[in-house]
Design an enzyme around this catalytic site. Structure first.
Site, mmCIF file in Angstrom:
data_model
loop_
_atom_site.group_PDB
_atom_site.id
_atom_site.type_symbol
_atom_site.label_atom_id
_atom_site.label_comp_id
_atom_site.label_asym_id
_atom_site.label_seq_id
_atom_site.Cartn_x
_atom_site.Cartn_y
_atom_site.Cartn_z
ATOM 1 N N ASP A 1 0.813 -1.220 0.000
ATOM 2 C CA ASP A 1 0.000 0.000 0.000
ATOM 3 C C ASP A 1 0.844 1.267 0.000
ATOM 4 O OD1 ASP A 1 -2.213 -1.753 0.287
ATOM 5 O OD2 ASP A 1 -1.980 -1.721 2.458
ATOM 6 N N GLU B 1 -15.402 -5.502 -7.448
ATOM 7 C CA GLU B 1 -15.188 -5.767 -6.032
ATOM 8 C C GLU B 1 -14.329 -4.685 -5.384
ATOM 9 O OE1 GLU B 1 -16.244 -8.465 -4.122
ATOM 10 O OE2 GLU B 1 -17.511 -9.085 -5.798
#
Length: 560
Positions: free
Chosen positions: A54, A223
């Site tokens: 991330d 998603e």
């Protein structure tokens, strides 16, 4: 200023009245996953190897700063500095005081999720989510990215992945993933929200509005649209967000609008980055690419950092999601990171920025040794959640650890005595030298390699009446009791209380070895299944760590 844990790194107080202690005189690491060798004009992907997921990056003048997720490890949110986007040095951790954020006693895959770093008028900001913490999303500030960072300002809105954007007029805006308006249409149905942040009060103000509902193609039920970032270029606001989940269907989408609240148009040629459209049988795959953030250089060129994974077999990778870098090409005012069907390259042309010659490598072949001679441990070392007492210390000829009554795999009542360093290669030697003379009956100390609380290996010494025993412990599921099962053991020669311990990892295989009294390496256990250390086996979001570990068989040692 290089910031450390504060009291947690101070010299260790004596443990004799409460428990024994183990001394670790050094930890050694050597890793090499092979692959093409970059020239002087090239760099190697990933730029941060190992469990650095991330990524978020910001440029401040000639300097770049990057922050990663850390989940349940402490200190949290590692902060890196670079002058060229390729060579990175960790300068601190944004969450480095036990009182900043209460990580609780939860699983390692909870805690500090995707962080975002930004800068405005000489102040740096990190927005983040403490997942499964009571108060959720927060922002912290610092004048120096190396720290110290402020205590959190809790923001009070639902969702995850907040990112702070400063508009040209100085106004501050937060985008984040959250539940959609109205009913969920399917399980992974999420939305991207926008609201203004008042910097004077550090509170959210004004209307809160959905910018993207579901994703780039809502009819396809995408998603988990998440990890959003906003930036401006020319006449457009650009919104970029990942979708498809953080696994092999991961992809990065781009939207744009002439107004900050939209409406936002999805690029007709999305995704700007993915690897999900490639042959899964390709050799040396890079998978799960996404969660990107863009950054503009002084020369007007653009680059993107993003996460991806490097499986060694199927979808098995032990080192977690890593940080990659690629240039951005603009097409009709849309940013493309990678053309459809192209692989993330292992090597690429460096940015037109000065090379660094004094920065230890964070990718490619590397070897290092830690002797624990300083007053503080380097910022790369982490524990499971935040220490509540002084159970370790440095500066007395090594690292000293008091065994905890809470072993790896337990949560209630205490904290495991484990200090970890991120594993950065699938082919690596992990070595520690441990002295067990200070251990008491029922205490163990050695080297662990940890995927999560239910999946790990540990090589550990234990003092017995007549000799010292070395055992290999393994925990392969949450159904097995902590500290796991001893699957191999050996009695060391009479009078021997110290040993060098080593794990040799070769992709899916691993070997446990030891050496005593100046002798060569001996095999304790071979053909161990290293896939136990992968997220495919263990589940979750983190990569493996390794390091010194000590525990005792029940009782209260005062370190919990």
């Amino acid at each position: 200023m290089k910031h450390t844990w504060g009291w947690a790194w101070c010299a260790l107080v004596a443990f004799a009245a409460q428990a024994g202690e183990a001394r670790f005189t050094e930890v050694r690491y050597r890793g090499d996953d092979g692959g093409p060798v970059p020239t002087a004009a090239q760099y190697r992907n990933p730029i941060l190897a190992g469990f650095y997921p991330d990524p978020s990056v910001v440029r401040a003048g000639d300097d770049f700063y990057l922050v990663n997720s850390s989940f349940g490890y402490f200190p949290g949110l590692p902060v890196f500095h670079s002058r060229n986007l390729v060579d990175w040095r960790q300068v601190g951790n944004a969450i480095d005081r036990p009182g900043q954020v209460d990580l609780g006693q939860h699983e390692l895959t909870r805690g500090l999720f995707a962080a975002s770093i930004s800068e405005h008028a000489g102040t740096f900001y990190i927005t983040n989510t403490c997942f499964y913490c009571d108060r959720g999303n927060f922002v912290i500030t610092a004048r120096d990215p190396a720290g110290p960072w402020s205590d959190p300002h809790w923001l009070g809105f639902e969702g995850i992945d907040p990112s702070l954007f400063f508009d040209r007029d100085g106004s501050a805006w937060v985008v984040n993933n959250g539940l959609p308006e109205g009913k969920l249409r399917y399980d992974g149905h999420r939305a991207i929200w926008l609201q203004q942040l008042d910097l004077a009060t550090m509170t959210m103000v004004g209307p809160r509005k959905v910018l993207v509902d579901a994703g780039a193609d809502p009819a396809s039920h995408p998603e988990h649209v998440e990890g959003p970032h906003l930036f401006r270029r020319g006449d457009y606001y650009y919104l970029t967000a990942a979708e498809g989940g953080t696994g092999e269907q991961h992809a990065q989408m781009v939207y744009r609008s002439r107004a900050i609240f939209g409406p936002y148009e999805a690029w007709h040629d999305n995704p700007t980055l993915t690897q999900r459209d490639l042959d899964p049988a390709r050799p040396d795959p890079v998978t799960s690419a996404g969660h990107a953030q863009f950054v503009e250089l002084k020369d007007g060129s653009w680059w993107a950092v993003f996460l991806a994974t490097r499986p060694y077999e199927g979808n098995h990778y032990n080192i977690g999601r890593e940080t990659f870098l690629l240039p951005v090409r603009w097409e009709d005012d849309w940013p493309r990171i990678l053309p459809h069907g192209e692989r993330v390259p292992a090597i690429a042309q460096r940015p037109a920025l000065p090379r660094a010659t004094d920065v230890p490598p964070m990718s490619g072949p590397m070897a290092w040794r830690e002797s624990f001679a300083g007053k503080h441990l380097p910022p790369a070392w982490v524990s499971v959640n935040a220490p509540r007492t002084r159970w370790f210390g440095t500066g007395r000829g090594g690292l000293w650890i008091a065994p905890s009554a809470t072993p790896l795999g337990e949560f209630a009542g205490g904290q495991p005595s484990y200090l970890g360093h991120r594993l950065q290669h699938h082919h690596a030697d992990l070595e520690a030298t441990v002295e067990a003379r200070g251990l008491q009956a029922g205490e163990h100390a050695g080297l662990a390699v940890l995927q999560n609380e239910s999946h790990f290996y540990a090589l550990a010494l234990a003092r017995e009446a007549a000799h010292t025993t070395l055992a290999l412990w393994r925990r392969a599921s949450a159904d097995e009791p902590a500290p796991g099962v001893a699957i191999a053991s050996v009695a060391l020669p009479q009078g021997v209380t110290s040993a060098r311990l080593r794990f040799k990892l070769q992709g899916a295989a691993m070997r446990a070895e030891y050496a005593v009294a100046g002798n060569g390496w001996q095999v304790l256990a071979d053909n161990l299944d290293a896939r136990l250390l992968s997220t495919q086996t263990a589940s979750g979001f983190i990569g493996a760590t390794f390091g010194p570990y000590a525990w005792r068989d029940g009782g209260d040692d005062g370190t919990d």
